[in-house]
Design a protein around this motif. Structure first.
Motif, PDB file in Angstrom:
ATOM      1  N   ARG A 253       0.827  -1.205   0.000  1.00  0.00           N
ATOM      2  CA  ARG A 253       0.000   0.000   0.000  1.00  0.00           C
ATOM      3  C   ARG A 253       0.863   1.257   0.000  1.00  0.00           C
ATOM      4  O   ARG A 253       0.540   2.241  -0.684  1.00  0.00           O
ATOM      5  CB  ARG A 253      -0.935  -0.013   1.209  1.00  0.00           C
TER       6      ARG A 253
ATOM      7  N   GLU B 258       1.977   1.955  -3.457  1.00  0.00           N
ATOM      8  CA  GLU B 258       0.897   2.559  -4.247  1.00  0.00           C
ATOM      9  C   GLU B 258       0.803   4.057  -3.986  1.00  0.00           C
ATOM     10  O   GLU B 258       0.659   4.869  -4.919  1.00  0.00           O
ATOM     11  CB  GLU B 258      -0.433   1.890  -3.910  1.00  0.00           C
TER      12      GLU B 258
ATOM     13  N   ARG C 274       3.644   5.983  -5.574  1.00  0.00           N
ATOM     14  CA  ARG C 274       3.409   6.200  -7.011  1.00  0.00           C
ATOM     15  C   ARG C 274       2.428   7.346  -7.238  1.00  0.00           C
ATOM     16  O   ARG C 274       2.614   8.159  -8.163  1.00  0.00           O
ATOM     17  CB  ARG C 274       2.895   4.911  -7.656  1.00  0.00           C
ATOM     18  N   GLU C 275       1.393   7.419  -6.404  1.00  0.00           N
ATOM     19  CA  GLU C 275       0.417   8.503  -6.555  1.00  0.00           C
ATOM     20  C   GLU C 275       1.061   9.874  -6.410  1.00  0.00           C
ATOM     21  O   GLU C 275       0.633  10.849  -7.034  1.00  0.00           O
ATOM     22  CB  GLU C 275      -0.705   8.357  -5.515  1.00  0.00           C
TER      23      GLU C 275
END
Length: 271
Positions: free
Chosen positions: A36, A39, A42-43
């Motif tokens: 998580r 993720e 990356r955002e």
């Protein structure tokens, strides 16, 4: 570009914040799974293999859940005081000696031009801390998981430009909530979490003309709401005789399920 930050996640389900200055990136806490966290990186365009280190506030799982896996995968140094290292051993697993860094409470470490300093807080952990970040011009402070706002904490964060401050619960929602009384008593205690009212009272003392905005953090999903937190904090400040224009000072939100936009600490608006 000057110092900037994003709160990747904030709350009892997991906490993580990234601070950047130039080519230096620091992660504070890793309270979600490594997957998580990747993720969320990356955002926000963060390269985890480029992190200069991970600072740990305390050993509770919502602050260290993905710490071991992330540090091992990307060979990242971890900074924490001795008691926190001892307390989080069962959560983080085996860490190579060269990744194990001791940062005793009240001391600082430099990551290039970015100085990170720890200060002691009151919480039911081994030796919990908050952090301030200073680039020589601007200052960002992170203060969550506070049982109460001590004079020591106020002194550490007083001259901040931007503050991430706990506003955990609405007192009446907590008292009427489903938690057993022993847990409610812990949350309300001096080693628990800061209420909306207490956050507002503290901000009434901290709003000194330099502080541009405060992010209300670590909100309870069961005993708080974004609108209630903002309204209560503002009313509590006004009850203390502190009034402000939104153009001069802002209360902003953090989230358990998505990151905040990047905020440039030295900018009046953060953009």
């Amino acid at each position: 570009m000057g110092m900037r930050f994003t709160v990747l996640s904030s709350g009892s389900t997991g906490n993580a914040t990234v601070i950047e200055l130039g080519g230096t990136s620091i992660l504070v806490d890793a309270g979600l799974s490594a997957r998580r966290l990747e993720e969320l990186f990356r955002e926000r365009g963060v390269s985890p293999d480029q992190l200069s280190g991970i600072l740990v506030t305390h050993e509770h799982s919502d602050h260290v859940k993905g710490l071991g896996a992330l540090a091992r995968k990307y060979k990242l140094p971890i900074y924490a005081n001795e008691k926190t290292w001892e307390g989080m051993k069962k959560f983080v697993g085996q860490i190579e000696p060269n990744q194990r860094k001791i940062l005793e409470t009240g001391t600082a470490v430099d990551f290039g031009s970015l100085r990170a300093a720890s200060f002691g807080i009151s919480h039911d952990a081994a030796e919990p801390v908050g952090y301030t970040f200073d680039d020589g011009i601007n200052k960002l402070s992170l203060a969550t998981d506070l049982g109460y706002m001590s004079d020591r904490v106020k002194e550490a964060i007083y001259d901040s430009d931007v503050l991430v401050l706990e506003s955990n619960h609405d007192i009446e929602m907590l008292r009427m909530g489903r938690y057993p009384w022993n847990i409610k008593r812990r949350i309300l205690s001096d080693i628990g979490h800061l209420s909306n009212n207490a956050a507002g009272e503290a901000l009434g003392e901290l709003l000194n003309g330099r502080l541009k905005r405060t992010y209300l953090a670590h909100l309870s999903r069961d005993h708080n709401m974004l609108d209630i937190a903002r309204m209560t904090v503002r009313c509590s400040m006004e009850d203390s005789g502190v009034f402000f224009k939104d153009s001069e000072f802002e209360l902003r939100d953090t989230y358990w399920n998505m990151p905040t936009p990047w905020d440039e600490v030295g900018s009046k608006s953060g953009e």
